[in-house]
Design a protein around this motif. Structure first.
Motif, PDB file in Angstrom:
ATOM      1  N   GLY A 182      46.374 -13.958 -73.497  1.00 35.60           N
ATOM      2  CA  GLY A 182      45.753 -15.084 -72.819  1.00 35.60           C
ATOM      3  C   GLY A 182      45.549 -16.248 -73.846  1.00 35.60           C
ATOM      4  O   GLY A 182      45.821 -17.326 -73.991  1.00 35.60           O
ATOM      5  N   LEU A 188      48.617 -17.825 -75.243  1.00 35.43           N
ATOM      6  CA  LEU A 188      49.224 -18.663 -74.281  1.00 35.43           C
ATOM      7  C   LEU A 188      48.189 -19.939 -74.454  1.00 35.43           C
ATOM      8  O   LEU A 188      48.855 -21.285 -74.253  1.00 35.43           O
ATOM      9  CB  LEU A 188      49.326 -18.391 -72.986  1.00 35.43           C
ATOM     10  N   PRO A 191      43.129 -25.966 -65.666  1.00 34.75           N
ATOM     11  CA  PRO A 191      43.004 -24.550 -65.513  1.00 34.75           C
ATOM     12  C   PRO A 191      41.349 -24.028 -65.318  1.00 34.75           C
ATOM     13  O   PRO A 191      40.937 -23.153 -64.350  1.00 34.75           O
ATOM     14  CB  PRO A 191      43.239 -24.002 -66.997  1.00 34.75           C
ATOM     15  N   GLY A 248      51.587 -25.152 -67.223  1.00 31.73           N
ATOM     16  CA  GLY A 248      51.997 -23.969 -67.066  1.00 31.73           C
ATOM     17  C   GLY A 248      51.424 -22.746 -67.975  1.00 31.73           C
ATOM     18  O   GLY A 248      50.931 -21.859 -67.479  1.00 31.73           O
ATOM     19  N   THR A 252      48.091 -20.324 -67.097  1.00 30.84           N
ATOM     20  CA  THR A 252      48.553 -18.769 -67.282  1.00 30.84           C
ATOM     21  C   THR A 252      47.624 -17.945 -68.262  1.00 30.84           C
ATOM     22  O   THR A 252      46.905 -17.076 -68.025  1.00 30.84           O
ATOM     23  CB  THR A 252      50.030 -18.314 -67.684  1.00 30.84           C
ATOM     24  N   THR A 295      43.973 -17.832 -67.016  1.00 25.52           N
ATOM     25  CA  THR A 295      43.891 -16.771 -66.150  1.00 25.52           C
ATOM     26  C   THR A 295      43.989 -15.448 -66.671  1.00 25.52           C
ATOM     27  O   THR A 295      42.872 -14.593 -66.104  1.00 25.52           O
ATOM     28  CB  THR A 295      45.171 -17.025 -64.840  1.00 25.52           C
ATOM     29  N   LEU A 296      44.772 -15.334 -67.613  1.00 28.34           N
ATOM     30  CA  LEU A 296      44.755 -13.901 -68.163  1.00 28.34           C
ATOM     31  C   LEU A 296      43.534 -13.598 -68.839  1.00 28.34           C
ATOM     32  O   LEU A 296      42.848 -12.427 -68.872  1.00 28.34           O
ATOM     33  CB  LEU A 296      45.988 -13.695 -69.168  1.00 28.34           C
TER      34      LEU A 296
END
Lengths: 149, 241
Positions: free
Chosen positions: B25, B28, B58, B204, B208, B211-212
């Motif tokens: 996470g 990213l 996000p 994107g 992601t 979120t992780l």
């Protein structure tokens, strides 16, 4: 098992009732929750001169006239079904420009001109690089295309 | 699902998973932010100020997704008496509130140069602020129920509050569609996006990544709550002698 099913039914019924109540509230709120009126909505509601409201729509292309003092500005706001002339004295935001969205705070004068005390630029949902300026986002095909000139 | 209601079995899966989620996470988020700052082209209208989108979107998604999780956990707790669901809901509350606050802050910073205002009471902004207040109420109720001995979970009143509060989520989503609003309509839908591809891909990565990272935080929080339960259970046994 019985208790579990009872609770499942109870929770489902409660959630359905809750959603129903909120939908009723939402539909009753429809007019009041609007952040602005468009010119045709303002006309349909016959807002009295001097009553404060927000007017939103597109700045009509070619309608912006800046006075030589650099402060006073006049333009037309349209929603496609109707338009209203707007007068404003002050600095406009950077994104205020012809063909773009605008929200003006103010009231109608007796002569039908909307006198704004604050101007906000409304950004649309399109994001594109400078090289693509002048191209258009097609809502149906979801492709960015050259705008027909 | 009930197999993982057992905290020991849950910990067996969660313990090795958390560091992976956490570090992938972070990688990213950093990669996506760097790409958003240096690789994505400037917007034709907004210039560089649009880049706050890589954080704003996000945080908005996780603020709303977090409450959706709290509500689903609430249903699982009430209907199936799932003990871990209550622990999970409690673990989501603080990071969810934090992301909602970050969403409001980044939106305000973007609004000043774009709209010409820090704050307006339009449908989207108001409903998002209501979500932050819902989170604060949830945190208060959850900490009160922890003190009244819910084994690290939340009381049933708190779970019901979480389910009822979920009604705000579709309101946030619909606020820019149902009502005239200052906030623009959604750029990304099921069928496509009105963000140019060269500006979309870093988003994107950050969505992601965040979120992780959010999932890792929730797992770590759940582990801390479960560990605390064991300490308390042992102390009670020792007190009884």
């Amino acid at each position: 098992m019985k208790g579990k099913h009872q609770r499942l039914i109870l929770v489902s019924v409660a959630i359905v009732a809750l959603i129903g109540a909120v939908l009723l509230a939402m539909s009753a709120l429809k007019d009041q929750a609007a952040y602005f009126y468009t010119p045709s909505e303002a006309r349909a509601k016959a807002v009295a001169p001097g009553t404060a409201f927000r007017l939103g729509g597109m700045v009509v292309k070619g309608s912006v006239k800046r006075a030589s003092d650099g402060i006073n500005i006049r333009f037309e706001v349209s929603d496609g079904k109707g338009s209203l002339p707007v007068a404003y004295a002050g600095v406009t935001p950077d994104l205020f420009r012809e063909g773009s969205g605008v929200v003006a705070d103010g009231a109608l004068r007796p002569d039908g001109t909307f006198e704004a005390t604050e101007i906000l630029a409304k950004h649309d949902e399109n994001y594109m690089p400078r090289e693509l300026e002048g191209m258009k986002y097609d809502e149906e095909t979801h492709k960015i295309e050259q705008k027909p000139q | 699902m009930h197999a993982y209601a057992n905290p020991t079995r849950f910990l067996g899966v969660a313990r090795p998973l958390a560091p992976w989620l956490f570090w992938i996470g972070i990688a990213l988020i950093l990669g996506g932010s760097a790409a958003g700052l240096f690789l994505a082209p400037a917007d034709y209208l907004q210039g560089d100020s649009f880049r706050i989108l890589y954080i704003h979107v996000p945080t908005a998604w996780l603020g709303m997704g977090g409450w959706t999780g709290i509500a689903l956990c609430g249903v699982m707790q009430i209907v199936w008496r799932h003990p871990l669901a209550a622990v999970a809901a409690r673990a989501v509350a603080v990071p969810g509130a934090l992301f909602t606050a970050l969403c409001l802050a980044t939106g305000s910073i973007w609004g000043r140069p774009t709209w010409g205002t820090w704050w307006q009471w339009d449908g989207r902004m108001t409903s998002m602020l209501v979500l932050l207040f819902l989170y604060l109420g949830y945190i208060a109720l959850a900490s009160a129920s922890a003190k009244s001995g819910e084994q690290g979970g939340v009381s049933r009143v708190t779970a019901i509050y979480g389910i009822v509060g979920a009604i705000n989520i579709p309101i946030i989503k619909g606020s820019v569609v149902w009502w005239n609003s200052l906030h623009q309509a959604p750029s990304i839908g099921f069928s496509g996006s009105s963000i140019a591809p060269s500006m979309l891909w870093p988003l994107g990565l950050t969505v992601t990544g965040f979120t992780l990272w959010f999932m890792a935080i929730v797992i770590l929080q759940m582990r801390a709550i479960l560990a605390n339960n064991r300490i308390e259970a042992r102390l009670r046994r020792m007190a009884r002698g």
